[in-house]
Design a protein around this motif. Structure first.
Motif, short mmCIF file in Angstrom:
data_model
loop_
_atom_site.label_atom_id
_atom_site.label_comp_id
_atom_site.label_asym_id
_atom_site.label_seq_id
_atom_site.Cartn_x
_atom_site.Cartn_y
_atom_site.Cartn_z
N LEU A 82 -7.67 -1.52 10.24
CA LEU A 82 -8.36 -0.71 9.24
C LEU A 82 -7.93 0.74 9.40
O LEU A 82 -8.06 1.31 10.48
N TYR A 83 -7.43 1.32 8.31
CA TYR A 83 -7.01 2.72 8.30
C TYR A 83 -8.00 3.51 7.47
O TYR A 83 -8.22 3.21 6.30
N ARG A 84 -8.63 4.51 8.09
CA ARG A 84 -9.59 5.38 7.37
C ARG A 84 -8.85 6.63 6.92
O ARG A 84 -8.19 7.28 7.72
N MET A 85 -9.02 6.94 5.64
CA MET A 85 -8.33 8.06 5.03
C MET A 85 -9.33 9.13 4.58
O MET A 85 -10.54 8.87 4.54
N PRO A 86 -8.85 10.31 4.24
CA PRO A 86 -9.76 11.36 3.73
C PRO A 86 -10.49 10.88 2.48
O PRO A 86 -9.96 10.08 1.70
N GLY A 87 -11.71 11.37 2.30
CA GLY A 87 -12.50 11.01 1.14
C GLY A 87 -13.16 9.65 1.25
O GLY A 87 -13.72 9.14 0.29
N GLY A 88 -13.07 9.02 2.41
CA GLY A 88 -13.73 7.74 2.62
C GLY A 88 -12.94 6.52 2.19
O GLY A 88 -13.42 5.40 2.27
N ARG A 89 -11.72 6.71 1.72
CA ARG A 89 -10.90 5.57 1.30
C ARG A 89 -10.45 4.79 2.54
O ARG A 89 -10.16 5.36 3.58
N LEU A 90 -10.43 3.46 2.41
CA LEU A 90 -10.02 2.58 3.49
C LEU A 90 -8.81 1.77 3.05
O LEU A 90 -8.71 1.38 1.88
N TYR A 91 -7.92 1.52 3.98
CA TYR A 91 -6.80 0.61 3.75
C TYR A 91 -6.89 -0.48 4.80
O TYR A 91 -7.01 -0.19 5.99
N VAL A 92 -6.84 -1.72 4.35
CA VAL A 92 -6.91 -2.86 5.25
C VAL A 92 -5.56 -3.55 5.26
O VAL A 92 -5.02 -3.89 4.21
N ASN A 93 -5.02 -3.73 6.46
CA ASN A 93 -3.77 -4.45 6.60
C ASN A 93 -4.04 -5.71 7.40
O ASN A 93 -4.51 -5.65 8.54
N ARG A 94 -3.77 -6.83 6.78
CA ARG A 94 -3.87 -8.13 7.46
C ARG A 94 -2.45 -8.53 7.83
O ARG A 94 -1.68 -8.92 6.96
N PRO A 95 -2.10 -8.38 9.09
CA PRO A 95 -0.72 -8.70 9.49
C PRO A 95 -0.32 -10.11 9.07
O PRO A 95 -1.12 -11.05 9.13
N GLU A 96 0.94 -10.23 8.64
CA GLU A 96 1.45 -11.53 8.24
C GLU A 96 1.78 -12.40 9.45
O GLU A 96 1.88 -13.61 9.33
N ALA A 97 1.96 -11.77 10.60
CA ALA A 97 2.18 -12.51 11.84
C ALA A 97 1.56 -11.73 12.99
O ALA A 97 1.62 -10.51 13.02
N GLY A 98 0.92 -12.44 13.90
CA GLY A 98 0.38 -11.82 15.11
C GLY A 98 -1.07 -11.40 15.05
O GLY A 98 -1.61 -10.91 16.05
N ALA A 99 -1.75 -11.58 13.93
CA ALA A 99 -3.14 -11.12 13.81
C ALA A 99 -4.06 -11.80 14.82
O ALA A 99 -5.02 -11.19 15.29
N ALA A 100 -3.77 -13.03 15.18
CA ALA A 100 -4.62 -13.77 16.12
C ALA A 100 -4.66 -13.11 17.49
O ALA A 100 -5.60 -13.33 18.26
#
Length: 130
Positions: free
Chosen positions: A65-83
């Motif tokens: 989870l990447y938190r950005m200015p202004g409260g915007r969030l970016y979620v990255n679900r890795p295509e490999a290795g998330a487990a």
């Protein structure tokens, strides 16, 4: 001092320092859903500007989870290795320029080992207008 008195004192001391059981940590998907409550997803992006990132949070076995200015969030679900993602992992990456992009690789390291991640698209989440 008699042994039974000493044992009683120790038991009382231990009982008084006992704390309430800690609240169970939410599992990754449930925790992410709670964070994203009241937000709507926008179309996925291939890259984010690292200079704009305020904080990075790992959601166990689920996402970054990447938190950005202004409260915007970016979620990255890795295509490999998330487990292999854990809340106490240290993420490292090698980027060209100041952008982190889909298909970039990262290393999630923690005591006892490390694993590779292949990043997926970045899903932006904004707050719902009242």
């Amino acid at each position: 001092m008699r042994p039974w008195i000493l044992m009683s004192v120790l038991l009382v001391a231990l009982a008084s320092t006992a704390q309430a059981a800690p609240k169970p940590r939410l599992k990754g998907e449930a925790r992410l859903a709670k964070i994203l409550e009241g937000r709507t997803a926008g179309p996925p992006l291939d890259c984010v500007d690292l200079r704009s990132v305020e904080t990075v949070e790992i959601i166990d076995r689920t996402a970054i989870l990447y938190r950005m200015p202004g409260g915007r969030l970016y979620v990255n679900r890795p295509e490999a290795g998330a487990a292999d993602l854990k809340w106490d992992s240290t993420l490292t990456s090698r980027t060209v320029g100041a952008r982190l992009c889909r298909y970039d690789t990262m290393i999630a390291s923690r005591f006892g080992g490390a694993s590779f991640l292949l990043l997926g698209p970045f899903a932006p989440y904004g707050k719902v207008a009242p």
